[in-house]
Write a protein that holds these residues in place. Structure first.
Motif, mmCIF file in Angstrom:
data_model
loop_
_atom_site.group_PDB
_atom_site.id
_atom_site.type_symbol
_atom_site.label_atom_id
_atom_site.label_comp_id
_atom_site.label_asym_id
_atom_site.label_seq_id
_atom_site.Cartn_x
_atom_site.Cartn_y
_atom_site.Cartn_z
ATOM 1 N N GLU A 28 0.855 -1.179 0.000
ATOM 2 C CA GLU A 28 0.000 0.000 0.000
ATOM 3 C C GLU A 28 0.891 1.230 0.000
ATOM 4 O OE1 GLU A 28 -3.329 1.892 2.887
ATOM 5 O OE2 GLU A 28 -3.579 -0.210 2.338
ATOM 6 N N ARG A 29 0.645 2.142 -0.945
ATOM 7 C CA ARG A 29 1.400 3.394 -1.040
ATOM 8 C C ARG A 29 0.421 4.541 -1.076
ATOM 9 N NH1 ARG A 29 5.421 1.560 -5.816
ATOM 10 N NH2 ARG A 29 6.454 -0.080 -4.657
ATOM 11 N N ASP A 30 0.574 5.463 -0.173
ATOM 12 C CA ASP A 30 -0.292 6.642 -0.101
ATOM 13 C C ASP A 30 -1.766 6.253 -0.075
ATOM 14 O OD1 ASP A 30 1.974 8.296 -0.213
ATOM 15 O OD2 ASP A 30 1.963 8.258 -2.405
ATOM 16 N N GLY A 31 -2.100 5.185 0.633
ATOM 17 C CA GLY A 31 -3.487 4.756 0.752
ATOM 18 C C GLY A 31 -4.017 4.009 -0.467
ATOM 19 N N THR A 32 -3.148 3.700 -1.442
ATOM 20 C CA THR A 32 -3.550 3.005 -2.656
ATOM 21 C C THR A 32 -2.904 1.626 -2.688
ATOM 22 O OG1 THR A 32 -3.661 5.096 -3.849
ATOM 23 C CG2 THR A 32 -3.535 3.110 -5.183
ATOM 24 N N THR A 33 -3.668 0.606 -3.024
ATOM 25 C CA THR A 33 -3.126 -0.740 -3.141
ATOM 26 C C THR A 33 -2.326 -0.840 -4.433
ATOM 27 O OG1 THR A 33 -4.993 -1.657 -1.929
ATOM 28 C CG2 THR A 33 -3.695 -3.194 -3.244
ATOM 29 N N VAL A 34 -1.101 -1.379 -4.313
ATOM 30 C CA VAL A 34 -0.214 -1.526 -5.466
ATOM 31 C C VAL A 34 0.290 -2.967 -5.517
ATOM 32 C CG1 VAL A 34 1.950 -0.769 -6.546
ATOM 33 C CG2 VAL A 34 0.537 0.874 -5.285
ATOM 34 N N TYR A 35 0.161 -3.585 -6.682
ATOM 35 C CA TYR A 35 0.743 -4.900 -6.926
ATOM 36 C C TYR A 35 2.027 -4.686 -7.707
ATOM 37 C CZ TYR A 35 -3.555 -7.303 -5.556
ATOM 38 O OH TYR A 35 -4.621 -7.796 -4.857
ATOM 39 N N ALA A 57 -16.493 -2.250 -20.672
ATOM 40 C CA ALA A 57 -16.805 -2.004 -19.262
ATOM 41 C C ALA A 57 -16.783 -3.281 -18.430
ATOM 42 C CB ALA A 57 -18.163 -1.332 -19.142
ATOM 43 N N GLU A 58 -16.808 -4.450 -19.078
ATOM 44 C CA GLU A 58 -16.830 -5.719 -18.350
ATOM 45 C C GLU A 58 -15.486 -6.438 -18.369
ATOM 46 O OE1 GLU A 58 -20.095 -8.106 -19.658
ATOM 47 O OE2 GLU A 58 -21.504 -6.442 -19.494
ATOM 48 N N GLN A 59 -14.456 -5.850 -18.994
ATOM 49 C CA GLN A 59 -13.147 -6.480 -19.023
ATOM 50 C C GLN A 59 -12.484 -6.347 -17.664
ATOM 51 O OE1 GLN A 59 -10.906 -4.896 -22.273
ATOM 52 N NE2 GLN A 59 -12.359 -5.630 -23.792
ATOM 53 N N SER A 60 -11.702 -7.371 -17.291
ATOM 54 C CA SER A 60 -11.053 -7.353 -15.986
ATOM 55 C C SER A 60 -9.636 -7.910 -16.081
ATOM 56 C CB SER A 60 -11.869 -8.168 -14.980
ATOM 57 O OG SER A 60 -11.911 -9.527 -15.372
ATOM 58 N N VAL A 61 -8.882 -7.706 -15.005
ATOM 59 C CA VAL A 61 -7.517 -8.180 -14.876
ATOM 60 C C VAL A 61 -7.506 -9.149 -13.710
ATOM 61 C CG1 VAL A 61 -5.174 -7.498 -14.260
ATOM 62 C CG2 VAL A 61 -6.544 -6.019 -15.702
ATOM 63 N N GLN A 62 -6.892 -10.335 -13.905
ATOM 64 C CA GLN A 62 -6.750 -11.267 -12.792
ATOM 65 C C GLN A 62 -5.367 -11.071 -12.186
ATOM 66 O OE1 GLN A 62 -7.516 -15.387 -13.525
ATOM 67 N NE2 GLN A 62 -6.950 -15.969 -11.466
ATOM 68 N N LEU A 63 -5.325 -10.777 -10.894
ATOM 69 C CA LEU A 63 -4.084 -10.518 -10.190
ATOM 70 C C LEU A 63 -3.530 -11.818 -9.621
ATOM 71 C CD1 LEU A 63 -5.373 -7.253 -8.571
ATOM 72 C CD2 LEU A 63 -3.724 -7.445 -10.421
ATOM 73 N N PRO A 64 -2.259 -11.842 -9.218
ATOM 74 C CA PRO A 64 -1.627 -13.089 -8.745
ATOM 75 C C PRO A 64 -2.332 -13.748 -7.564
ATOM 76 C CG PRO A 64 0.030 -11.414 -9.101
ATOM 77 C CD PRO A 64 -1.308 -10.749 -9.268
ATOM 78 N N ASP A 65 -3.023 -12.979 -6.729
ATOM 79 C CA ASP A 65 -3.711 -13.573 -5.587
ATOM 80 C C ASP A 65 -5.105 -14.092 -5.953
ATOM 81 O OD1 ASP A 65 -5.026 -11.172 -5.893
ATOM 82 O OD2 ASP A 65 -4.591 -10.430 -3.879
ATOM 83 N N GLY A 66 -5.439 -14.053 -7.250
ATOM 84 C CA GLY A 66 -6.723 -14.570 -7.725
ATOM 85 C C GLY A 66 -7.817 -13.534 -7.819
ATOM 86 N N GLU A 67 -7.583 -12.352 -7.284
ATOM 87 C CA GLU A 67 -8.588 -11.284 -7.322
ATOM 88 C C GLU A 67 -8.761 -10.777 -8.746
ATOM 89 O OE1 GLU A 67 -9.524 -7.037 -5.085
ATOM 90 O OE2 GLU A 67 -7.679 -8.109 -4.634
ATOM 91 N N ARG A 68 -10.010 -10.536 -9.152
ATOM 92 C CA ARG A 68 -10.307 -9.952 -10.468
ATOM 93 C C ARG A 68 -10.750 -8.515 -10.256
ATOM 94 N NH1 ARG A 68 -10.252 -12.173 -15.071
ATOM 95 N NH2 ARG A 68 -10.028 -14.396 -15.303
ATOM 96 N N ILE A 69 -10.121 -7.596 -10.992
ATOM 97 C CA ILE A 69 -10.398 -6.170 -10.877
ATOM 98 C C ILE A 69 -10.825 -5.662 -12.249
ATOM 99 C CG2 ILE A 69 -9.418 -3.912 -10.307
ATOM 100 C CD1 ILE A 69 -9.412 -5.739 -7.924
ATOM 101 N N PRO A 70 -11.894 -4.853 -12.338
ATOM 102 C CA PRO A 70 -12.263 -4.263 -13.629
ATOM 103 C C PRO A 70 -11.099 -3.428 -14.179
ATOM 104 C CG PRO A 70 -14.011 -3.928 -12.026
ATOM 105 C CD PRO A 70 -12.831 -4.476 -11.275
ATOM 106 N N VAL A 71 -10.873 -3.513 -15.479
ATOM 107 C CA VAL A 71 -9.779 -2.771 -16.118
ATOM 108 C C VAL A 71 -9.922 -1.275 -15.881
ATOM 109 C CG1 VAL A 71 -8.742 -2.202 -18.350
ATOM 110 C CG2 VAL A 71 -9.383 -4.537 -17.843
ATOM 111 N N THR A 72 -11.139 -0.799 -15.736
ATOM 112 C CA THR A 72 -11.360 0.624 -15.523
ATOM 113 C C THR A 72 -10.907 1.091 -14.137
ATOM 114 O OG1 THR A 72 -13.616 0.147 -14.838
ATOM 115 C CG2 THR A 72 -13.276 0.762 -17.149
ATOM 116 N N ASP A 73 -10.596 0.142 -13.227
ATOM 117 C CA ASP A 73 -10.218 0.494 -11.862
ATOM 118 C C ASP A 73 -8.714 0.379 -11.595
ATOM 119 O OD1 ASP A 73 -12.927 0.715 -11.576
ATOM 120 O OD2 ASP A 73 -13.150 -0.945 -10.177
ATOM 121 N N VAL A 74 -7.896 0.190 -12.633
ATOM 122 C CA VAL A 74 -6.455 0.028 -12.427
ATOM 123 C C VAL A 74 -5.663 0.917 -13.384
ATOM 124 C CG1 VAL A 74 -6.630 -2.345 -11.583
ATOM 125 C CG2 VAL A 74 -6.273 -1.943 -14.002
#
Length: 103
Positions: free
Chosen positions: A17-24, A54-71
């Motif tokens: 976490e940097r400046d209150g933002t989650t960073v992978y 709007a429905e595309q997502s990114v799968q992160l190493p811990d298995g979490e899926r995040i919408p592309v618009t949120d990263v």
């Protein structure tokens, strides 16, 4: 998994976490570049057909899926940083609207 292909493997990663933002921070076996970003059209090609942008997502190493618009992405050498950002008001409204209102 984002960034991996036939010649590039994920070597190590960490979630901070940097400046209150989650960073992978993802470390690869070869140099990587930033993903090209959000498609400019409503539909983007994928291996399974077309998916509304709007429905595309990114799968992160811990298995979490995040919408592309949120990263956001940043790359340097063999390291790729993925920062989670607060979705815009418009993105939150689109998720709340019924699917039939999306054209």
């Amino acid at each position: 998994m984002i960034g991996t292909d036939q010649e590039t493997d994920l070597v190590d990663w960490q979630k901070t976490e940097r400046d209150g933002t989650t960073v992978y921070e993802l470390e690869y076996s070869a140099p990587v570049s930033e993903p090209t970003g959000r498609p400019r059209t409503l539909f983007g090609a994928t291996s399974g057909g077309t998916v509304p942008a709007a429905e595309q997502s990114v799968q992160l190493p811990d298995g979490e899926r995040i919408p592309v618009t949120d990263v956001t992405f940043e790359a340097e050498g063999t390291t790729l940083w993925i920062r989670l950002q607060e979705p815009s008001l418009l993105a939150r409204l689109r998720r709340a609207l019924p699917w039939w209102t999306r054209a």
